[in-house]
Enzyme design. Structure first.
Site, mmCIF file in Angstrom:
data_model
loop_
_atom_site.group_PDB
_atom_site.id
_atom_site.type_symbol
_atom_site.label_atom_id
_atom_site.label_comp_id
_atom_site.label_asym_id
_atom_site.label_seq_id
_atom_site.Cartn_x
_atom_site.Cartn_y
_atom_site.Cartn_z
ATOM 1 N N LYS A 78 0.808 -1.225 0.000
ATOM 2 C CA LYS A 78 0.000 0.000 0.000
ATOM 3 C C LYS A 78 0.843 1.277 0.000
ATOM 4 C CE LYS A 78 -4.317 -1.664 2.005
ATOM 5 N NZ LYS A 78 -5.386 -1.359 2.972
ATOM 6 N N GLY A 131 -5.269 -0.959 17.206
ATOM 7 C CA GLY A 131 -4.536 -1.269 15.984
ATOM 8 C C GLY A 131 -3.627 -0.121 15.605
ATOM 9 N N SER A 132 -2.631 -0.423 14.757
ATOM 10 C CA SER A 132 -1.704 0.635 14.349
ATOM 11 C C SER A 132 -1.154 0.419 12.941
ATOM 12 C CB SER A 132 -0.527 0.726 15.336
ATOM 13 O OG SER A 132 0.173 -0.509 15.396
ATOM 14 N N GLY A 133 -1.756 -0.496 12.167
ATOM 15 C CA GLY A 133 -1.282 -0.778 10.814
ATOM 16 C C GLY A 133 -1.884 0.145 9.774
ATOM 17 N N GLY A 134 -1.786 -0.275 8.505
ATOM 18 C CA GLY A 134 -2.253 0.564 7.408
ATOM 19 C C GLY A 134 -3.741 0.846 7.461
ATOM 20 N N MET A 135 -4.556 -0.171 7.789
ATOM 21 C CA MET A 135 -5.993 0.050 7.876
ATOM 22 C C MET A 135 -6.331 0.944 9.063
ATOM 23 S SD MET A 135 -8.763 -0.531 6.274
ATOM 24 C CE MET A 135 -10.541 -0.575 6.478
ATOM 25 N N ASP A 175 -10.540 2.438 1.268
ATOM 26 C CA ASP A 175 -10.752 2.128 2.682
ATOM 27 C C ASP A 175 -11.143 3.404 3.420
ATOM 28 O OD1 ASP A 175 -10.072 -0.579 2.453
ATOM 29 O OD2 ASP A 175 -7.945 -0.175 2.792
#
Length: 272
Positions: A70, A129-133, A106
């Site tokens: 991404k 959470g802490s990722g791309g999404m 998204d």
């Protein structure tokens, strides 16, 4: 009856570290339903620069992008839409005669769901959470005007970076935090994963909240979603997110917006 593939058939595709079937089934179902001369196929790659070059060189109309590509695809694109610029992350590439424009549907999907459910912007939230999404969800919340938010992430570097980038607080665990909305943007509750049967938040935290938002798409009824429904919470599901972001990709690729009924049938087919 399926349309015959011919020299004018337009190819759309996806690039993912671990290709799945949702997008392939969703898009191909609607191509057939709407009699569009398109076909969709999932791929993976070890060479993102060459893969993006192939999209351009072969005239591939659209390309969905999933982890881990991404951000790494961005240097090879021509222009970022505001939805991608907002989070410096891409999940959709549209090829217009060799010019590659990137979007993040998204982010678009989350923004639309927040508006659709009319969540008050004064709602305090905890996002795990802490990722791309997580970045897409956090940016959509910030841009919609949500001021009081907590990023819950065990990785202090990623968690603090995400929180500070969008003006929220970070903490490693939920602990005694009580908020109006809990948002899961981790693999907890995902079908086939090691934590498939786990709740993303402790029952006491969910009990104190009014809104449960789980971005996990498969299954549609995660443990968190089930718990929220059973306890009378307003629930937003990952199934809604994945269908809406795929729909926005479909519209970008084809210029056609299906009816709500067609979208629902395509999403059900894709999940099946």
């Amino acid at each position: 009856m399926s349309r015959e593939i011919n020299k004018d058939t337009q190819l759309c595709m996806s690039l993912a570290g671990r290709p799945g079937n949702f997008g392939t089934r969703f898009h191909n179902y609607l191509y057939q339903e709407l009699d569009l001369n398109f076909i969709y196929k999932a791929f993976t790659t070890q060479d993102i620069q060459a893969a993006v070059g192939g999209v351009r060189a072969l005239g591939i109309r659209g390309c969905a992008v999933s982890m881990p590509f991404k951000e790494s695809c961005i240097p090879f694109l021509d222009e970022l839409d505001a939805s991608a610029t907002a989070i410096e992350s891409v999940n959709t590439i549209v090829n217009d005669a060799g010019f590659l424009r990137a979007y993040n549907t998204d982010y678009i999907a989350i923004a639309k769901l927040l508006a659709q459910y009319q969540i008050p912007t004064e709602t305090a939230f905890a996002l795990r959470g802490s990722g791309g999404m997580a970045k897409a969800v956090t940016a959509a919340l910030r841009d919609a005007g949500f001021k009081n938010g907590h990023i819950i992430a065990r990785n202090p570097q990623a968690g603090q970076a995400l929180a500070s980038a969008y003006g929220y607080q970070w903490q490693a665990q939920v602990d005694e935090l009580k908020v109006d909305m809990v948002i899961n943007v981790t693999p907890i509750g995902m079908a086939g994963g090691a934590e498939a049967e786990q709740l993303a938040f402790a029952p006491a935290t969910v009990d104190a909240a009014k809104i449960v938002f789980d971005v996990v798409a498969l299954p549609a009824e995660t443990p968190l979603v089930r718990y929220g429904r059973e306890h009378g919470k307003q629930v937003i599901t990952g199934a809604e997110v994945i269908a809406l972001q795929a729909l926005e990709q479909f519209v970008l690729y084809t210029g056609v917006r299906p009816t709500d009924e067609q979208i629902a049938r395509a999403a059900a087919h894709a999940r099946g």
